[in-house]
Design a protein around this motif. Structure first.
Motif, PDB file in Angstrom:
ATOM      1  N   THR A  26       0.848  -1.204   0.000  1.00 33.27           N
ATOM      2  CA  THR A  26       0.000   0.000   0.000  1.00 33.27           C
ATOM      3  C   THR A  26       0.880   1.250   0.000  1.00 33.27           C
ATOM      4  N   ASP A  34      -1.248   4.363  -4.324  1.00 33.21           N
ATOM      5  CA  ASP A  34      -2.710   4.329  -4.437  1.00 33.21           C
ATOM      6  C   ASP A  34      -3.260   2.955  -4.796  1.00 33.21           C
ATOM      7  N   THR A  60      -4.113  -0.843  -3.980  1.00 32.69           N
ATOM      8  CA  THR A  60      -4.195  -1.732  -2.814  1.00 32.69           C
ATOM      9  C   THR A  60      -3.897  -3.138  -3.340  1.00 32.69           C
ATOM     10  N   GLN A  93      -7.011   2.725  -7.683  1.00 36.93           N
ATOM     11  CA  GLN A  93      -7.958   3.770  -7.240  1.00 36.93           C
ATOM     12  C   GLN A  93      -8.012   4.869  -8.289  1.00 36.93           C
ATOM     13  N   LEU A 103     -10.709   7.403  -8.438  1.00 38.13           N
ATOM     14  CA  LEU A 103     -10.797   8.334  -7.301  1.00 38.13           C
ATOM     15  C   LEU A 103      -9.829   9.509  -7.468  1.00 38.13           C
ATOM     16  N   ILE A 128      -7.049  10.505   0.315  1.00 31.65           N
ATOM     17  CA  ILE A 128      -8.029   9.641  -0.356  1.00 31.65           C
ATOM     18  C   ILE A 128      -7.445   8.228  -0.505  1.00 31.65           C
ATOM     19  N   ARG A 158      -7.526   6.399   2.945  1.00 29.01           N
ATOM     20  CA  ARG A 158      -8.888   5.997   3.345  1.00 29.01           C
ATOM     21  C   ARG A 158      -9.373   4.808   2.528  1.00 29.01           C
ATOM     22  N   SER A 159      -9.039   4.843   1.254  1.00 28.89           N
ATOM     23  CA  SER A 159      -9.471   3.759   0.378  1.00 28.89           C
ATOM     24  C   SER A 159      -8.771   2.440   0.760  1.00 28.89           C
ATOM     25  N   HIS A 160      -7.489   2.524   1.131  1.00 26.05           N
ATOM     26  CA  HIS A 160      -6.788   1.307   1.594  1.00 26.05           C
ATOM     27  C   HIS A 160      -7.503   0.719   2.822  1.00 26.05           C
ATOM     28  N   HIS A 189     -10.597   0.866   3.740  1.00 25.39           N
ATOM     29  CA  HIS A 189     -11.858   0.202   3.390  1.00 25.39           C
ATOM     30  C   HIS A 189     -11.616  -1.111   2.662  1.00 25.39           C
ATOM     31  N   ARG A 190     -10.608  -1.119   1.793  1.00 26.13           N
ATOM     32  CA  ARG A 190     -10.467  -2.257   0.879  1.00 26.13           C
ATOM     33  C   ARG A 190      -9.678  -3.443   1.434  1.00 26.13           C
ATOM     34  N   SER A 238      -0.351   6.199   3.417  1.00 23.98           N
ATOM     35  CA  SER A 238      -0.686   4.914   2.780  1.00 23.98           C
ATOM     36  C   SER A 238       0.144   3.788   3.396  1.00 23.98           C
TER      37      SER A 238
END
Ligand code: KG4
Ligand code: ZN
Length: 307
Positions: free
Chosen positions: A11, A14, A16, A38, A41, A52, A55-57, A59-60, A93
Motif C-alpha cells: 500500500t 494508491d 491496494t 484507485q 478516485l 483519499i 482511506r481507500s486502503h 476500506h479495501r 498509505s
C-alpha cells in the motif's frame, strides 16, 4: 513444514495490493495476485491525493485479504509470514498497510517483516530464476529512477538517481496536461505506438527529467501532435537511461534486473534488451506495484535464500 504461504501487502501509493505466494521446498508459486487501483478516485485531481488513497486502503484491505484467501482456499492461520511495504511511499498509505499487517500478526501470532518497496521491485526478477550476485538493479517507477548495485541481499548501494522527477512522474505530469487518464504511462505508450514521427528534444546533461517536462509543456502549448510528442519522449528517456547504465555498468557480463511500473513499457524494455544482453525484466503484472514482490522480498529476507 516444508510448504510456506507468504502474504504480501503493498500500500505504498494508491494501489491496494495483496499477493499470496506458496513456497514448497524453496520453489515459489504465485497463488493470488490481487491489485485494486484507485484511478477513478484520483483522476479528477490529476494525481494521487494521499488522504483519499489512505482511506481507500482502509476500506479495501480486509475485503481483498478475504477474497485472496478464498481464492486459494486458505485460512489466515495457514499464513507462515506476513510481509508488508515499510518504505518508501506515501506516509499515510504506508501506515495503513503497516498497521493492518501488524494487527493480523498480533491477532493470529504470525511472524511479520517490513520490506523496502524498491528492493522488492528488483528482487521479483528472481522469483523463477537463480539469484546470482553481483547484479545491477534499475528502478523505473512513478516515484523513483535509480540504478543500484547488489552485492548480496543485505549489501547494496545506490549508484545514481534522478536529480529531480522520476520517469513515471514525468509521464504522469505530461499525461495530465494532455488530459490522459491517470496514471498516464501506459496511455503515453499507446499513443507513441500510433506514429513513427519524432521531434528532436534536447538531451538533459545529467540524469534529470524535469527539463524534459518543461520542453514538453512548451511543445504542447505550441500544439504539437500528442502522438509525436509521446513517441519522442519515450525515445529520449530511454536514450538517457541507456547512457547512464553504460556509465555505471563496468563489466558487460553482470546482469541488470529492471523493476517498477515504467518497466512495463514495451518500447523501453525492447531498447534496454537491445543495448544490454544480460538483462532481466519481470512480466507486465509484476512490473507495476503488486503484493507478490513484497511477499517474495519478505520471504528472502526472513527465511534467507536457499536455492
Ligand atoms: O511501480 P509503480 O506501479 O508505482 C510506483 O512505485 O511508483 O509505477 C507506476 C508508474 C506510473 O508513473 C505509471 O504511469 C508508470 O509506472 N507506467 C508506465 C507504464 N505502465 C505504468 N509507464 C510507461 N509505460 C507503461 N506501459
Ligand atoms: Zn512501485
Amino acid at each position: 513444514m516444508s510448504k510456506k504461504f507468504i502474504l504480501g501487502i503493498e500500500t505504498s501509493c494508491d494501489d491496494t495490493c495483496i499477493g499470496i505466494l506458496e513456497i514448497d521446498h524453496n520453489i515459489p508459486k504465485i497463488l493470488v495476485n490481487i491489485k485494486i487501483n484507485q484511478n477513478n478516485l484520483h483522476t479528477p485531481y490529476g494525481g494521487v491525493v494521499p488522504e483519499i488513497a489512505a482511506r481507500s486502503h482502509i476500506h479495501r484491505l480486509p475485503f481483498i485479504l478475504q477474497d485472496a484467501l478464498n481464492m486459494c482456499d486458505l485460512k489466515i492461520k495457514d499464513i507462515s509470514l506476513i510481509a508488508y511495504t515499510k518504505t518508501p511511499g506515501l506516509l499515510v498509505s504506508l501506515l495503513i498497510g503497516e498497521n493492518f499487517a501488524k494487527g493480523l500478526s498480533l491477532q493470529y501470532n504470525i511472524p511479520i517483516i517490513g520490506v523496502n518497496h524498491l528492493k522488492a521491485h528488483v528482487l521479483v526478477n528472481f522469483l523463477y530464476q537463480p539469484l546470482l550476485f553481483p547484479f545491477f538493479g534499475l528502478i523505473i517507477s512513478g516515484g523513483h529512477t535509480e540504478i543500484w548495485y547488489f552485492n548480496s541481499l543485505d549489501s547494496y548501494k545506490i549508484l545514481i538517481k534522478t536529480a529531480d522527477d522520476a520517469i513515471g512522474e514525468l509521464f504522469d505530469k505530461i499525461g495530465r496536461i494532455m488530459e490522459l487518464p491517470f496514471p498516464a504511462g501506459a496511455e503515453i505508450e499507446k499513443l507513441a505506438q500510433t506514429t513513427q514521427e519524432i521531434i528532436i528534444l534536447t538531451m538533459p546533461k545529467i540524469l534529470s527529467f524535469s527539463g524534459l517536462k518543461t520542453q514538453c509543456i512548451k511543445l504542447i502549448d505550441a500544439k504539437i501532435c500528442f502522438a509525436t510528442l509521446c513517441n519522442s519522449l519515450q525515445k529520449i528517456v530511454t536514450e538517457l537511461l541507456v547512457k547512464y547504465i553504460k556509465l555505471h555498468k563496468i563489466t558487460e557480463d553482470i546482469y541488470i534486473a529492471i523493476g517498477g511500473g515504467v518497466a512495463a513499457n514495451t518500447y523501453i524494455k525492447k531498447e534496454l534488451i537491445k543495448n544490454f544482453t544480460h538483462i532481466y525484466c519481470p512480466t507486465q503484472e509484476l512490473c507495476t506495484d503488486n503484493g507478490i514482490m513484497i511477499a517474495w522480498c519478505g520471504y528472502l529476507e526472513y527465511f534467507g535464500y536457499k536455492f
